[in-house]
Write an enzyme that holds these catalytic residues in place. Structure first.
Site, PDB file in Angstrom:
ATOM      1  CG  HIS A 191       6.731  30.650  30.255  1.00 35.29           C
ATOM      2  ND1 HIS A 191       6.560  29.618  29.384  1.00 35.29           N
ATOM      3  CD2 HIS A 191       6.029  31.697  29.735  1.00 35.29           C
ATOM      4  CE1 HIS A 191       5.784  30.003  28.388  1.00 35.29           C
ATOM      5  NE2 HIS A 191       5.450  31.254  28.576  1.00 35.29           N
ATOM      6  CB  CYS A 489       4.588  47.361  26.295  1.00 30.73           C
ATOM      7  SG  CYS A 489       4.701  46.812  24.584  1.00 30.73           S
TER       8      CYS A 489
END
Length: 560
Positions: A191, A489
């Site tokens: 993250h 992606c």
């Protein structure tokens, strides 16, 4: 003192320099002691502290936007989870203090989530931050967070909680501006890395040796080289300053479509989690959307949203990109992102369970409603709508989704390549569908049998590994054979050098966080198609991720 270089994983192409300020150590864990208050009094203290922490996280979420908003809102929901409340209450009923009850209950849940893995496993580390904030509130202490030394600084930390990364002070006029970020833990899909990339923060993650840096040490953080230079000399500082200025000037240049140096077009698209980021993505030069995540409509709902509700939300995004390509991912949920109306059954290994297209197929009406809503939304919006299925593993699943999508009015349907089986069968799969989009985060996880963001296997969770690159090469070759587009992606597309490698392996479009577009556009513009294939071949010939990265860097810049 001689300079010392520490290796890590760079995020983007940025370079920065400045004095170190270390993240403060967390306060010691509460002692396992009996409370002098009643269980009811302690429970009241916990409720007040949890409410305050959740409110603060939601406040930060509103300010942050983007992926940071999603992560922070998820943390706020964690803080108020009824199961955690019950676990805390049971400890209070045993006569424990509120501080220890919160600490112990959250630690138990963290262990449980780590064992589950997948999406929930990724949330485990966030529990530590939530617990620390609640305990700090109970103690009347400041919440753990980023230091404020009164001058611009390079932040060094083991890793950052989403609440901290989301609101790092990046204001050029601020006395506490964060110049760059260095973490000793984490990897390119953590993250911290994702949010740093989204915010355009110069960062090097997984720099184990940086643990020895002290407050005030001057460092150069060179993301392009994946290095942190401690105690640099004047020449190194001047070189870094010059490169930073050149990069800043390049960022101010007019935005152009993505292309290689020989003019080969490589459209650069944006990854978006809701329609709110559309304007920024367009401003930063996104030529469309390569991944629109639709989970935001479902994850907080008690029942599946209606066709009308979905159509209204999809229309907002599609209208913003009228005339441009928009690739929408069908609902990617299941046992690892439990939804009561989809599949909330417990599974021993949900990352390998009923998720993605498997879960949708078991609840086909939800899939039919979503595809119908998308087709109807685009009838007025006028975007170039493409829709893809997540977690496809077989050719038969490819045929099923493509046929259903076309039946319901979707003109361009495709599949995500996240499972090695479909990469190995790409030649067969692409004969039955319109395009493939490679989700490098999950493809790496499943190829390397390394749970995403699980610290003990973080070194394996690297899309540079030649095993992953060879699978991507197979998909690229299949796309070329059938004349079908192959997009990327996953987070790999936002790595400027890896982006060149991916194009060399056959990728025709790249999609990423909007903040990464400028670096990738610049990197592609320095190399021809022949260069990209040569650099990709150098990476493929390596034995491991580090070797592939080094080989590609050398092939891209032989003088380095």
């Amino acid at each position: 003192m001689d300079s010392t270089t520490f290796a890590g994983v760079g995020i983007g192409l940025g370079v920065a320099q400045g004095p170190v300020a270390r993240m403060a150590e967390r306060a010691p864990a509460p002692a396992d002691a009996a409370s002098e208050r009643s269980a009811e009094e302690e429970a009241g203290r916990v409720r007040e502290a949890v409410a305050a922490v959740a409110a603060e996280l939601n406040r930060r979420a509103d300010s942050a936007g983007g992926s940071a908003r999603d992560v922070l809102e998820a943390q706020a929901m964690m803080a108020e989870d009824p199961s955690l409340e019950e676990a805390v209450q049971s400890r209070l009923d045993d006569g424990k203090t509120a501080e220890w009850a919160v600490h112990d209950a959250f630690a138990e849940f963290r262990t449980t989530l780590e064992a589950v893995g997948g999406y929930l496993g990724e949330r485990a580390a966030d529990l530590d931050d939530v617990a620390a904030r609640v305990v700090a509130h109970l103690r009347g202490e400041p919440a753990p967070g980023v230091p404020s030394p009164g001058h611009p600084f390079v932040l060094v930390a083991p890793d950052l909680a989403p609440a901290d990364t989301a609101l790092l002070d990046l204001d050029p006029e601020s006395p506490n501006r964060v110049l760059a970020l260095v973490t000793t833990d984490g990897g390119p899909t953590s993250h911290t890395a994702i949010l740093a990339r989204e915010k355009g923060i110069v960062a090097v993650v997984g720099t184990t040796d940086a643990a020895g840096l002290a407050d005030g040490d001057v460092v150069i953080v060179d993301a392009a080289a994946g290095a942190v230079i401690a105690h640099p000399d004047d020449a190194q500082l001047a070189d870094a300053r010059g490169r930073a200025e050149a990069r800043a000037a390049a960022e101010k240049a007019p935005v152009t479509p993505g292309a290689l140096a020989d003019g080969t077009a490589v459209p650069l698209l944006a990854n978006l989690g809701n329609s709110a980021g559309a304007a920024e993505a367009l401003e930063l030069g996104a030529e469309g959307v390569g991944l629109f995540r639709t989970e935001f409509l479902f994850l907080s709902a008690k029942e599946a949203p209606t066709v009308d509700e979905q159509r209204a939300e999809y229309a907002k995004l599609l209208s913003a990109f009228r005339g441009k390509k928009v690739v929408v991912r069908a609902l990617d949920a299941g046992a690892d992102k439990p939804l009561a109306f989809l599949n909330d059954a417990e599974e021993d290994n949900p990352a390998l369970g009923l998720r993605g297209l498997r879960a949708l197929r078991a609840n086909e009406q939800i899939l039919r409603d979503q595809l119908t809503a998308l087709a109807e939304a685009n009838a007025d919006a006028g975007a170039d709508l493409w829709v893809m299925a997540p977690m496809v593993a077989t050719v038969e699943e490819t045929e099923y989704f493509t046929s259903l999508a076309r039946e319901l009015g979707i003109r361009t349907a495709g599949v995500m390549v996240e499972v090695p089986s479909i990469a190995l069968l790409a030649d067969r799969a692409l004969a039955h569908t319109d395009f493939a989009s490679i989700g490098t985060n999950d493809l790496t996880q499943y190829t390397m049998a390394a749970d995403r963001l699980l610290g003990s296997v973080a070194t394996l969770q690297d899309p540079w590994h030649p095993a992953v690159l060879r699978l991507i090469e197979q998909v690229g070759a299949a796309g070329e054979k059938h004349g079908k587009p192959v997009g990327i992606c996953g987070e790999a597309a936002a790595d400027p050098l890896l982006a060149v490698v991916l194009v060399g392996l056959g990728a025709t479009t790249l999609s990423m966080a909007p903040a990464a577009l400028a670096d990738v556009r610049y990197s592609l513009g320095r190399h021809t198609a022949d260069d990209a294939r040569r650099i990709a071949r150098a990476a493929l010939d390596a034995d491991d991720a580090a070797g592939a990265r080094a080989a590609a860097r050398s092939a891209a810049d032989p003088a380095s």
